[in-house]
Design a protein around this motif. Sequence first.
Motif, mmCIF file in Angstrom:
data_model
loop_
_atom_site.group_PDB
_atom_site.id
_atom_site.type_symbol
_atom_site.label_atom_id
_atom_site.label_comp_id
_atom_site.label_asym_id
_atom_site.label_seq_id
_atom_site.Cartn_x
_atom_site.Cartn_y
_atom_site.Cartn_z
ATOM 1 N N LEU A 179 0.821 -1.209 0.000
ATOM 2 C CA LEU A 179 0.000 0.000 0.000
ATOM 3 C C LEU A 179 0.857 1.262 0.000
ATOM 4 N N THR A 180 0.426 2.248 -0.763
ATOM 5 C CA THR A 180 0.989 3.595 -0.694
ATOM 6 C C THR A 180 -0.185 4.571 -0.625
ATOM 7 N N SER A 181 0.090 5.763 -0.122
ATOM 8 C CA SER A 181 -0.921 6.825 -0.127
ATOM 9 C C SER A 181 -0.203 8.144 -0.364
ATOM 10 N N GLN A 182 -0.970 9.126 -0.745
ATOM 11 C CA GLN A 182 -0.406 10.415 -1.106
ATOM 12 C C GLN A 182 -0.891 11.497 -0.150
ATOM 13 N N CYS A 183 0.033 12.288 0.367
ATOM 14 C CA CYS A 183 -0.296 13.457 1.169
ATOM 15 C C CYS A 183 0.200 14.679 0.396
ATOM 16 N N ALA A 184 -0.645 15.670 0.262
ATOM 17 C CA ALA A 184 -0.297 16.852 -0.535
ATOM 18 C C ALA A 184 0.970 17.542 -0.050
ATOM 19 N N TRP A 185 1.188 17.583 1.264
ATOM 20 C CA TRP A 185 2.362 18.323 1.739
ATOM 21 C C TRP A 185 3.507 17.439 2.221
ATOM 22 N N LYS A 186 3.253 16.128 2.447
ATOM 23 C CA LYS A 186 4.332 15.240 2.907
ATOM 24 C C LYS A 186 4.881 14.352 1.804
ATOM 25 N N GLY A 187 4.074 14.024 0.816
ATOM 26 C CA GLY A 187 4.531 13.166 -0.273
ATOM 27 C C GLY A 187 3.856 11.808 -0.240
ATOM 28 N N THR A 188 4.553 10.797 -0.763
ATOM 29 C CA THR A 188 4.008 9.441 -0.859
ATOM 30 C C THR A 188 4.436 8.607 0.345
ATOM 31 N N ALA A 189 3.450 8.056 1.032
ATOM 32 C CA ALA A 189 3.710 7.205 2.197
ATOM 33 C C ALA A 189 3.780 5.751 1.761
ATOM 34 N N GLN A 190 4.689 5.015 2.371
ATOM 35 C CA GLN A 190 4.788 3.569 2.227
ATOM 36 C C GLN A 190 4.313 2.967 3.548
ATOM 37 N N TYR B 172 3.782 -0.484 6.413
ATOM 38 C CA TYR B 172 4.236 -1.743 6.982
ATOM 39 C C TYR B 172 3.027 -2.518 7.495
ATOM 40 N N THR B 173 3.116 -3.835 7.432
ATOM 41 C CA THR B 173 2.198 -4.711 8.140
ATOM 42 C C THR B 173 2.920 -5.145 9.408
ATOM 43 N N LEU B 174 2.204 -5.143 10.518
ATOM 44 C CA LEU B 174 2.785 -5.525 11.808
ATOM 45 C C LEU B 174 2.431 -6.976 12.114
ATOM 46 N N SER B 175 3.352 -7.684 12.748
ATOM 47 C CA SER B 175 3.118 -9.073 13.161
ATOM 48 C C SER B 175 3.531 -9.235 14.611
ATOM 49 N N VAL B 176 2.607 -9.766 15.407
ATOM 50 C CA VAL B 176 2.874 -10.034 16.824
ATOM 51 C C VAL B 176 2.203 -11.362 17.169
ATOM 52 N N ASP B 177 2.968 -12.310 17.638
ATOM 53 C CA ASP B 177 2.446 -13.614 18.069
ATOM 54 C C ASP B 177 1.509 -14.239 17.036
ATOM 55 N N GLY B 178 1.907 -14.200 15.779
ATOM 56 C CA GLY B 178 1.125 -14.822 14.718
ATOM 57 C C GLY B 178 -0.042 -13.999 14.210
ATOM 58 N N GLN B 179 -0.325 -12.865 14.840
ATOM 59 C CA GLN B 179 -1.404 -11.997 14.377
ATOM 60 C C GLN B 179 -0.835 -10.878 13.524
ATOM 61 N N LYS B 180 -1.566 -10.498 12.488
ATOM 62 C CA LYS B 180 -1.114 -9.447 11.574
ATOM 63 C C LYS B 180 -2.040 -8.243 11.647
ATOM 64 N N ASN B 181 -1.445 -7.076 11.495
ATOM 65 C CA ASN B 181 -2.175 -5.816 11.464
ATOM 66 C C ASN B 181 -1.707 -5.102 10.190
ATOM 67 N N ALA B 182 -2.464 -5.308 9.106
ATOM 68 C CA ALA B 182 -2.061 -4.815 7.790
ATOM 69 C C ALA B 182 -2.079 -3.296 7.722
ATOM 70 N N ASN B 183 -1.027 -2.749 7.131
ATOM 71 C CA ASN B 183 -0.948 -1.311 6.851
ATOM 72 C C ASN B 183 -1.108 -0.447 8.093
ATOM 73 N N ALA B 184 -0.625 -0.907 9.220
ATOM 74 C CA ALA B 184 -0.817 -0.207 10.494
ATOM 75 C C ALA B 184 0.292 0.787 10.804
ATOM 76 N N ALA B 185 1.314 0.839 9.976
ATOM 77 C CA ALA B 185 2.407 1.795 10.179
ATOM 78 C C ALA B 185 2.799 2.361 8.818
ATOM 79 N N TRP B 186 3.193 3.623 8.809
ATOM 80 C CA TRP B 186 3.588 4.246 7.551
ATOM 81 C C TRP B 186 4.774 5.166 7.753
ATOM 82 N N TYR B 187 5.428 5.457 6.632
ATOM 83 C CA TYR B 187 6.600 6.337 6.648
ATOM 84 C C TYR B 187 6.750 6.971 5.272
ATOM 85 N N TYR B 188 7.571 8.003 5.213
ATOM 86 C CA TYR B 188 7.816 8.730 3.970
ATOM 87 C C TYR B 188 9.290 8.572 3.597
ATOM 88 N N PRO B 189 9.610 7.654 2.669
ATOM 89 C CA PRO B 189 11.008 7.447 2.301
ATOM 90 C C PRO B 189 11.592 8.587 1.463
#
Length: 117
Positions: free
Chosen positions: A41-52, A54-71
């Motif tokens: 997943l990517t998303s666009q912010c008008a003033w920050k740019g394109t976000a990439q 992460y999916t998080l994994s803890v004890d076999g459970q996944k949390n899709a697209n729960a973290a983002w950053y601007y490379p």
Amino acid sequence: MYQAIWNDVVLAESEETIRVEGNHYFPPTSLISVHFSKASLTSQCAWKGTAQYYTLSVDGQKNANAAWYYPDPTSAAENIRNYVAFSNGVRVVAVQENGEPRVNPFVALCRRVMTRR
């Protein structure tokens, strides 16, 4: 000090978060990398740019697209380059040096007053 927590597991911890639009952005070196995998997943912010994301994994459970950053942020958001923010049920909490949650003194006072009644 701030911690990002999901499913009672600390995902990131830092004294150097950057607060933008109500989100704490954690330095990439503060992440516990075993819990992070790149998402498509990517998303666009008008003033920050394109976000990439992460999916998080803890004890076999996944949390899709729960973290983002601007490379590759815009110049206006250069200060958060590669810093990571969280959503989807990840709690960001302030903690003291001893690891205990920081309590707002006003809230603590209100609790004491309420318990006296």
